[in-house]
Motif scaffolding. Sequence first.
Motif, mmCIF file in Angstrom:
data_model
loop_
_atom_site.group_PDB
_atom_site.id
_atom_site.type_symbol
_atom_site.label_atom_id
_atom_site.label_comp_id
_atom_site.label_asym_id
_atom_site.label_seq_id
_atom_site.Cartn_x
_atom_site.Cartn_y
_atom_site.Cartn_z
ATOM 1 N N PRO A 1 0.184 -22.625 8.637
ATOM 2 C CA PRO A 1 0.367 -23.339 7.180
ATOM 3 C C PRO A 1 1.340 -22.492 6.635
ATOM 4 N N TYR A 2 2.199 -22.988 5.704
ATOM 5 C CA TYR A 2 3.222 -22.229 5.081
ATOM 6 C C TYR A 2 2.718 -20.929 4.356
ATOM 7 N N ARG A 3 1.394 -20.805 3.967
ATOM 8 C CA ARG A 3 1.070 -19.645 3.292
ATOM 9 C C ARG A 3 1.009 -18.574 4.039
ATOM 10 N N ARG A 4 0.775 -18.790 5.400
ATOM 11 C CA ARG A 4 0.717 -17.563 6.514
ATOM 12 C C ARG A 4 1.856 -17.242 6.531
ATOM 13 N N ILE A 5 2.921 -18.001 6.473
ATOM 14 C CA ILE A 5 4.406 -17.599 6.781
ATOM 15 C C ILE A 5 4.794 -16.662 5.366
ATOM 16 N N PHE A 6 4.534 -17.292 4.182
ATOM 17 C CA PHE A 6 5.002 -16.697 2.953
ATOM 18 C C PHE A 6 4.109 -15.294 2.816
ATOM 19 N N ARG A 7 2.981 -14.996 3.454
ATOM 20 C CA ARG A 7 2.386 -13.663 3.296
ATOM 21 C C ARG A 7 2.576 -12.651 4.166
ATOM 22 N N THR A 8 3.523 -12.993 5.318
ATOM 23 C CA THR A 8 4.179 -11.921 6.411
ATOM 24 C C THR A 8 5.225 -10.983 5.641
ATOM 25 N N ARG A 9 5.171 -9.838 6.028
ATOM 26 C CA ARG A 9 5.672 -8.636 5.438
ATOM 27 C C ARG A 9 7.319 -9.033 5.628
ATOM 28 N N THR A 10 7.657 -9.549 6.784
ATOM 29 C CA THR A 10 9.105 -10.059 7.029
ATOM 30 C C THR A 10 9.684 -11.133 6.087
ATOM 31 N N TRP A 11 8.658 -12.087 5.524
ATOM 32 C CA TRP A 11 9.185 -13.132 4.566
ATOM 33 C C TRP A 11 9.202 -12.406 3.259
ATOM 34 N N ILE A 12 8.360 -11.539 2.917
ATOM 35 C CA ILE A 12 8.200 -11.142 1.600
ATOM 36 C C ILE A 12 9.635 -10.198 1.682
ATOM 37 N N GLY A 13 9.627 -9.241 2.699
ATOM 38 C CA GLY A 13 10.853 -8.190 2.686
ATOM 39 C C GLY A 13 12.157 -8.912 2.395
ATOM 40 N N ALA A 14 12.609 -10.030 3.380
ATOM 41 C CA ALA A 14 13.796 -10.717 3.352
ATOM 42 C C ALA A 14 13.956 -11.292 1.896
ATOM 43 N N THR A 15 12.882 -11.773 1.430
ATOM 44 C CA THR A 15 13.240 -12.425 0.204
ATOM 45 C C THR A 15 13.410 -11.668 -1.174
ATOM 46 N N LEU A 16 12.567 -10.418 -1.039
ATOM 47 C CA LEU A 16 12.796 -9.521 -1.904
ATOM 48 C C LEU A 16 14.339 -8.896 -1.883
ATOM 49 N N ALA A 17 14.880 -8.472 -0.728
ATOM 50 C CA ALA A 17 15.898 -7.969 -0.342
ATOM 51 C C ALA A 17 17.200 -8.895 -0.795
ATOM 52 N N TYR A 18 16.988 -10.321 -0.277
ATOM 53 C CA TYR A 18 17.869 -11.259 -0.475
ATOM 54 C C TYR A 18 18.115 -11.604 -2.061
ATOM 55 N N PHE A 19 16.998 -11.442 -2.739
ATOM 56 C CA PHE A 19 16.951 -11.416 -4.250
ATOM 57 C C PHE A 19 17.886 -10.583 -5.092
ATOM 58 N N THR A 20 17.902 -9.412 -4.432
ATOM 59 C CA THR A 20 18.650 -8.406 -5.211
ATOM 60 C C THR A 20 20.389 -8.702 -4.769
ATOM 61 N N SER A 21 20.494 -8.940 -3.674
ATOM 62 C CA SER A 21 21.791 -9.287 -3.166
ATOM 63 C C SER A 21 22.272 -10.505 -3.882
ATOM 64 N N TYR A 22 21.469 -11.644 -4.134
ATOM 65 C CA TYR A 22 22.050 -12.804 -4.617
ATOM 66 C C TYR A 22 22.219 -12.495 -6.322
ATOM 67 N N TRP A 23 21.557 -11.545 -6.818
ATOM 68 C CA TRP A 23 21.867 -11.167 -8.082
ATOM 69 C C TRP A 23 23.255 -10.652 -8.337
ATOM 70 N N THR A 24 24.026 -9.992 -7.284
ATOM 71 C CA THR A 24 25.262 -9.541 -7.513
ATOM 72 C C THR A 24 26.340 -10.799 -7.112
ATOM 73 N N VAL A 25 25.665 -11.463 -6.424
ATOM 74 C CA VAL A 25 26.451 -12.864 -6.157
ATOM 75 C C VAL A 25 26.411 -13.605 -7.231
ATOM 76 N N ALA A 26 25.527 -13.893 -8.114
ATOM 77 C CA ALA A 26 25.411 -14.580 -9.387
ATOM 78 C C ALA A 26 26.306 -13.908 -10.363
ATOM 79 N N MET A 27 26.480 -12.738 -10.407
ATOM 80 C CA MET A 27 27.054 -12.042 -11.415
ATOM 81 C C MET A 27 28.672 -12.018 -11.212
ATOM 82 N N MET A 28 28.989 -11.948 -9.862
ATOM 83 C CA MET A 28 30.298 -12.059 -9.327
ATOM 84 C C MET A 28 30.779 -13.326 -9.721
ATOM 85 N N LEU A 29 30.151 -14.594 -9.661
ATOM 86 C CA LEU A 29 30.819 -15.877 -9.818
ATOM 87 C C LEU A 29 30.713 -16.089 -11.242
#
Length: 433
Positions: free
Chosen positions: A226-254
């Motif tokens: 199930p997708y929910r099992r993937i979304f509960r993994t620490r890797t998916w959560i960590g990658a998503t949180l880290a990428y969220f902060t990175s994309y903030w800088t991208v949106a600001m640059m644009l």
Amino acid sequence: MSTTAPAAAPPGAGKAARHDRRAWTVTLLLVVFMMVNFADKSVLGLAADEIRADLGLSATQFGLANSAFFLLFSVAAVLVGLAADRVSPKLLLLVMALLWSVAQVPAAIGGGLAVLVASRVFLGAAEGPAFPVAQQATLAWFPDHRRNLPGALITLGVTLGVIVSAPGLSWVIQEHGWRAALWVLVGVGLVWAAAWAVFGADGRHGVRDGERPTQQTPSVTAPDIPYRRIFRTRTWIGATLAYFTSYWTVAMMLTWLPSYLRNGLGYSADTAGRIVAGPWVVGAVVLLAQAAVTGRLMRRGAGSRKARGWVGGWLLALGAVCCLAVPLADGPTAKTVLITLGLGLGGAYATVAATAVAELAPPSRGGGALGAMNAVVTASGLAAPAVVGALVDAQGDAGYQNSVLLAGLLLVAGAVASFLLIDPARDTARLAA
């Protein structure tokens, strides 16, 4: 005299060579695809002052107009990401490119703020799934141990889109108006769609198709995870949180970097149009370096926790240091250098996130896992332009610098998440258990 017959080619060598040529052709086309994608995103930021003067907008209103781009962006990313597990990525990418072109026509023709907002909402919905589907379409041509470079090249298309388009679009905006720049992008999108219809193709690489798993990545073959099992993994959560902060800088640059250079640091429009490519150049160099370092670490037997999570964490941490040091710099040149390095390093996390999640998710769930991550991540694009606009209206030119400080603090949080949470091998094994 005796003759020695030439050694016969290994069985399947010709087929493998043709496969590699096709794989790199598709990768090149998708790099251009991402270039067009981010040229579309960057055009309003390059024309910020002209659009605000033409339509009589405050900084907050202009920020909200840019945020509108992300209103349906995340929803579309999830829906099309899920569809990409069942529908041909080639078809999805072609439809997206055609919709991009159609979406920009109303604002190119004329109209005020309402038309601009509606056009950007439509464009955002069409472009929302672009990155995860392009990543999935590219990575499907390569085994896991060869995915770092093609994954980095797709992300490199993001940076090249701004590097290549910024000077030219700035010239078009200054000489012919911001609506003419939209027509240019309409034409470029249609040309790419025609090329993709002829040369694009779907790959079939994955564990389920016979790929031998790497030592770092246990095989996950169950089609019903199930997708929910993937979304509960620490890797998916960590990658998503880290990428969220990175994309903030991208949106600001644009959205706001060109205005910051012109109004906050005193550069002319032409000079700002050239300098604005600086963080993207840094990002391009960092992306290629990250792919090389990650690949070397994995070839030496390092787990993807270090090769991806730790390497990505250091990128965000260094970007945070540069952003937080901006108030300490004396003069516009020093501030420009720090901003260029901070935003360039901070915005270069996408490949780490995409390859970590692609390693984690089984092939039958790859599109959905990447699409859901992209949906959460790009919500920062909905918030960042409006937040920066509000800061500028409330604080004047000081609001630009404070927005960089805010980006630095977010990058600190992203670095912590990357260091502590990302470990695809660990979580893949748990999913397979």
